[in-house]
Design an enzyme around this catalytic site. Sequence first.
Site, mmCIF file in Angstrom:
data_model
loop_
_atom_site.group_PDB
_atom_site.id
_atom_site.type_symbol
_atom_site.label_atom_id
_atom_site.label_comp_id
_atom_site.label_asym_id
_atom_site.label_seq_id
_atom_site.Cartn_x
_atom_site.Cartn_y
_atom_site.Cartn_z
ATOM 1 N N TYR A 185 43.661 37.449 40.851
ATOM 2 C CA TYR A 185 42.245 37.781 40.694
ATOM 3 C C TYR A 185 41.385 36.539 40.786
ATOM 4 O O TYR A 185 41.839 35.414 40.598
ATOM 5 C CB TYR A 185 41.984 38.539 39.383
ATOM 6 C CG TYR A 185 42.030 37.709 38.132
ATOM 7 C CD1 TYR A 185 40.880 37.114 37.625
ATOM 8 C CD2 TYR A 185 43.225 37.527 37.432
ATOM 9 C CE1 TYR A 185 40.917 36.359 36.457
ATOM 10 C CE2 TYR A 185 43.272 36.784 36.265
ATOM 11 C CZ TYR A 185 42.117 36.195 35.782
ATOM 12 O OH TYR A 185 42.141 35.449 34.634
ATOM 13 N N CYS A 186 40.122 36.773 41.119
ATOM 14 C CA CYS A 186 39.122 35.715 41.195
ATOM 15 C C CYS A 186 37.817 36.296 40.649
ATOM 16 O O CYS A 186 37.853 37.184 39.801
ATOM 17 C CB CYS A 186 38.976 35.210 42.639
ATOM 18 S SG CYS A 186 38.458 36.477 43.802
ATOM 19 N N ALA A 187 36.695 35.837 41.122
ATOM 20 C CA ALA A 187 35.415 36.340 40.614
ATOM 21 C C ALA A 187 35.088 37.726 41.164
ATOM 22 O O ALA A 187 34.704 38.621 40.409
ATOM 23 C CB ALA A 187 34.284 35.369 40.938
#
Length: 128
Positions: A87-89
């Site tokens: 995951y990231c932003a």
Amino acid sequence: MTKWRPGIDAAGYEEAVRDSRTRIREIRPREAIPMHARSDVLFLDVREPQEWNLFHIPGAVHLPLGDVERRARDVVPSEPQRTIVAYCARGNRSAIGADMLREMGYTDVVSLADGIRGWVDAGGEVEQ
């Protein structure tokens, strides 16, 4: 096909995200939240250190996208039964990260669509 690399221009980055999404599976935050309690799932945060320091998913492992190819073998266990949720932003860097891990031989990797923002909006826990 455009391969992601540090310093890629905006157009190349968008193309790399689109290409990566053709090869990986994405899951929605509502699907990922119940997975968080499972011991066979590893959440992998591919954001930059300053983003990680603001907040992250509890128990997640931090490995910035620029370090995935170089450090994944040291940081991410390659157990066949383990699912990795990158995951990231917002879900773009995690798509690239999931694709990189797939290319490295990790077999059960998914990307969190909508990223940690979607996670929070869906009621997912975070820690600082």
